[in-house]
Design an enzyme around this catalytic site. Structure first.
Site, PDB file in Angstrom:
ATOM      1  N   HIS A  77      -0.665 -10.034   2.915  1.00 51.64           N
ATOM      2  CA  HIS A  77      -0.319  -8.621   3.022  1.00 51.64           C
ATOM      3  C   HIS A  77      -1.583  -7.797   2.880  1.00 51.64           C
ATOM      4  O   HIS A  77      -2.472  -8.142   2.109  1.00 51.64           O
ATOM      5  CB  HIS A  77       0.664  -8.251   1.904  1.00 51.64           C
ATOM      6  CG  HIS A  77       1.289  -6.904   2.073  1.00 51.64           C
ATOM      7  ND1 HIS A  77       2.441  -6.713   2.812  1.00 51.64           N
ATOM      8  CD2 HIS A  77       0.932  -5.683   1.627  1.00 51.64           C
ATOM      9  CE1 HIS A  77       2.759  -5.434   2.793  1.00 51.64           C
ATOM     10  NE2 HIS A  77       1.862  -4.789   2.087  1.00 51.64           N
ATOM     11  N   ASP A 156      13.291  -0.749  -1.447  1.00 53.84           N
ATOM     12  CA  ASP A 156      11.955  -0.312  -1.031  1.00 53.84           C
ATOM     13  C   ASP A 156      12.053   0.643   0.152  1.00 53.84           C
ATOM     14  O   ASP A 156      11.314   1.622   0.239  1.00 53.84           O
ATOM     15  CB  ASP A 156      11.074  -1.506  -0.651  1.00 53.84           C
ATOM     16  CG  ASP A 156       9.674  -1.048  -0.238  1.00 53.84           C
ATOM     17  OD1 ASP A 156       9.002  -0.410  -1.074  1.00 53.84           O
ATOM     18  OD2 ASP A 156       9.269  -1.274   0.922  1.00 53.84           O
ATOM     19  N   ARG A 163       9.227   8.606  -0.804  1.00 55.70           N
ATOM     20  CA  ARG A 163       7.818   8.772  -1.202  1.00 55.70           C
ATOM     21  C   ARG A 163       7.028   9.403  -0.062  1.00 55.70           C
ATOM     22  O   ARG A 163       6.163  10.255  -0.269  1.00 55.70           O
ATOM     23  CB  ARG A 163       7.203   7.404  -1.549  1.00 55.70           C
ATOM     24  CG  ARG A 163       7.661   6.856  -2.884  1.00 55.70           C
ATOM     25  CD  ARG A 163       7.309   5.400  -3.005  1.00 55.70           C
ATOM     26  NE  ARG A 163       5.874   5.163  -2.982  1.00 55.70           N
ATOM     27  CZ  ARG A 163       5.301   4.008  -2.646  1.00 55.70           C
ATOM     28  NH1 ARG A 163       6.033   2.981  -2.311  1.00 55.70           N
ATOM     29  NH2 ARG A 163       3.996   3.877  -2.656  1.00 55.70           N
ATOM     30  N   SER A 178       6.184  -1.908  -4.642  1.00 56.81           N
ATOM     31  CA  SER A 178       6.650  -1.948  -3.253  1.00 56.81           C
ATOM     32  C   SER A 178       6.129  -3.207  -2.563  1.00 56.81           C
ATOM     33  O   SER A 178       6.891  -3.971  -1.950  1.00 56.81           O
ATOM     34  CB  SER A 178       6.162  -0.680  -2.529  1.00 56.81           C
ATOM     35  OG  SER A 178       6.212  -0.833  -1.139  1.00 56.81           O
ATOM     36  N   LYS A 182       8.385  -7.041  -1.921  1.00 57.74           N
ATOM     37  CA  LYS A 182       8.559  -7.603  -0.578  1.00 57.74           C
ATOM     38  C   LYS A 182       7.962  -9.006  -0.493  1.00 57.74           C
ATOM     39  O   LYS A 182       8.494  -9.884   0.183  1.00 57.74           O
ATOM     40  CB  LYS A 182       7.923  -6.672   0.463  1.00 57.74           C
ATOM     41  CG  LYS A 182       8.772  -5.418   0.680  1.00 57.74           C
ATOM     42  CD  LYS A 182       8.178  -4.478   1.688  1.00 57.74           C
ATOM     43  CE  LYS A 182       6.994  -3.757   1.134  1.00 57.74           C
ATOM     44  NZ  LYS A 182       6.573  -2.569   1.858  1.00 57.74           N
TER      45      LYS A 182
HETATM   46  N1  URA Z   1       2.273  -0.855   1.616  1.00 58.55           N
HETATM   47  C1  URA Z   1       3.528  -1.059   1.163  1.00 58.55           C
HETATM   48  O1  URA Z   1       4.208  -1.972   1.579  1.00 58.55           O
HETATM   49  N2  URA Z   1       4.015  -0.215   0.217  1.00 58.55           N
HETATM   50  C2  URA Z   1       3.301   0.801  -0.290  1.00 58.55           C
HETATM   51  O2  URA Z   1       3.796   1.490  -1.122  1.00 58.55           O
HETATM   52  C3  URA Z   1       2.002   1.011   0.211  1.00 58.55           C
HETATM   53  C4  URA Z   1       1.513   0.146   1.146  1.00 58.55           C
END
Ligand code: URA
Length: 434
Positions: A77, A156, A163, A178, A182
């Site tokens: 990620h 999320d 947000r 967040s 995931k």
């Molecule tokens: N990437 C994400 O998945 N979530 C965030 O809050 C910021 C970047």
């Protein structure tokens, strides 16, 4: 809960679970959740609270079950950037190495790009795969790049949407929860996270990037996930291409071992971290040499072809990326003076590409995969007046002219080099949860 956080109190997992179910049933309105997010933005969450939030977010939906896929499954990620096509190189490379990759990726938003849009610049590629299709494909070819299903961490999606419109994206604990929720729900055995530091990502300074890395590994430890976090620079775009088809073509070149050095270096570092998680006894130099060989001998590229074919696209586009649809107008950007490029602001370049149609200002915007920018010069390079420093790919001459004017302002020249080469792209430090 809202008043408690406003006044500096602490929140726990039970609070979050109640809040998510209240939000689901309509008992908790948007505006209360939005106010809570703002209270968190200012008051923060301590580590324990952030871990509790992450746990509750994971529990809000399903966890992808990859137990039927043999081998050490890996995932990656990035906290977001400009020109960041790393996944499109790293995922096929790792699959060629023998580590199954199931990557649930995102879309472009604001100045930052999204892997799914880049992948779908190849016509016909599907990313809305069901859980069964994901597992099936991972078993068959060891490689999946797909969108996240509605059932994975639904909390999320709701929190992020709020947000995004309330100026609370840039809260470190909220970013950590967040991303980590995931990753935990994605079901991989080993995870690498690339925290971007600089204007192009969410962490403008090294200090904030370090803090985010610390939060993430602490969550990884607590939630029992093997995780490595790296910090890499995102003050200027990664590689040369910004824009979906252009980035896909650059990813393909990199898989042919002909891509830009910065991108290749980042890919080898992050991929190496994951290989070493699977085989800790191997020396890193050996892993790097093996990965480079997979770029040289075409095995990594072959994996991308397999992925494209499996997900409904034409693998011929991977073999011959010049066949990918291209923008109508191409316009070179030249400067009127000589000098050394001091800085090329990633976020600003990302916004130019977004205005050309490569990205989305709001989630509902439709993108044009063909448009974007190729940067021929990067910070630290010498520039001679009249030579092209960038090429704009646009849908109309008018848009190209507008982007040219904007880009000219971004190439900031000085009388001497900046010594950029002394600062490595990827921080040598490794944060790990194990
Ligand atoms: N990437 C994400 O998945 N979530 C965030 O809050 C910021 C970047």
């Amino acid at each position: 809960m809202l008043l408690r956080k406003r006044d500096g109190g602490l929140l726990n997992e039970k609070d979050w679970l109640e809040l998510f179910s209240g939000f689901e049933s309509g008992e908790v309105p948007d505006y209360q959740l939005a106010a809570l997010l703002m209270a968190i933005y200012f008051r923060g969450l301590n580590l324990e609270e952030t871990i509790d939030l992450t746990r509750a977010m994971v529990k809000s939906g399903d966890v992808l079950d990859l137990t039927a896929v043999p081998g050490f499954k890996v995932d990656k990620h990035s906290t977001g950037g400009v020109g960041d096509k790393t996944t499109l190189v790293l995922a096929p490379l790792l699959a060629a190495y023998g580590l199954p990759v199931v990557k649930l990726a995102g879309r472009a938003l604001g100045h930052t790009g999204g892997t799914l849009d880049k992948l779908q610049s190849i016509p016909g590629v599907r990313v809305d795969l069901s859980e069964e299709e994901i597992v099936e494909q991972a078993k068959a070819i060891g490689l999946v790049v797909a969108g996240q299903s509605e059932r994975l961490v639904p909390a999320d999606r709701k929190l992020y949407a709020l947000r995004d419109v309330t100026g609370t994206v840039e809260s470190l604990p909220l970013i950590a929860a967040s991303v980590m929720s995931k990753k935990v729900a994605g079901g991989a055995d080993g995870i690498v996270i690339d925290v971007k530091m600089g204007s192009g990502g969410f962490c403008p300074t090294l200090e904030t990037a370090e803090k985010l890395a610390e939060f993430m590994v602490a969550i990884g430890k607590e939630l029992d996930r093997k995780l490595v976090v790296r910090i890499s620079r995102m003050e200027q775009p990664l590689g040369q291409a910004v824009g979906n088809t252009l980035e896909m073509a650059e990813a393909i070149r990199t898989l042919q071992n002909e891509g830009p050095d910065d991108l290749k270096q980042l890919v080898l570092t992050l991929a190496g971290d994951l290989c070493l998680m699977a085989e800790p006894e191997k020396p890193r130099e050996q892993v790097t040499a093996e990965l480079e060989e997979l770029l040289r001998n075409g095995s990594a590229l072959q994996k991308l072809e397999e992925l494209v074919a499996y997900q409904g696209g034409d693998p011929e586009m991977v073999r011959n990326p010049e066949k990918l649809p291209r923008a109508k107008v191409k316009l070179a950007v030249t400067l009127m003076e000589d000098g050394w490029l001091q800085h090329l602001d990633a976020a600003a370049v990302g916004r130019v590409a977004m205005r050309l149609g490569a990205g989305r200002k709001v989630k509902e915007d439709v993108i044009d995969p063909t448009v974007g920018v190729i940067l021929w010069r990067k910070a630290g390079d010498e520039i001679h007046r009249g030579e092209p420093v960038a090429t704009i790919h646009a849908a109309s001459l008018e848009q190209a002219m507008q982007a040219k004017q904007e880009l000219e302002q971004l190439f900031r020249l000085g009388p001497r080099p900046i010594g950029q080469e002394k600062t490595p792209l990827v921080d040598e430090r490794i944060w790990r949860s194990f």
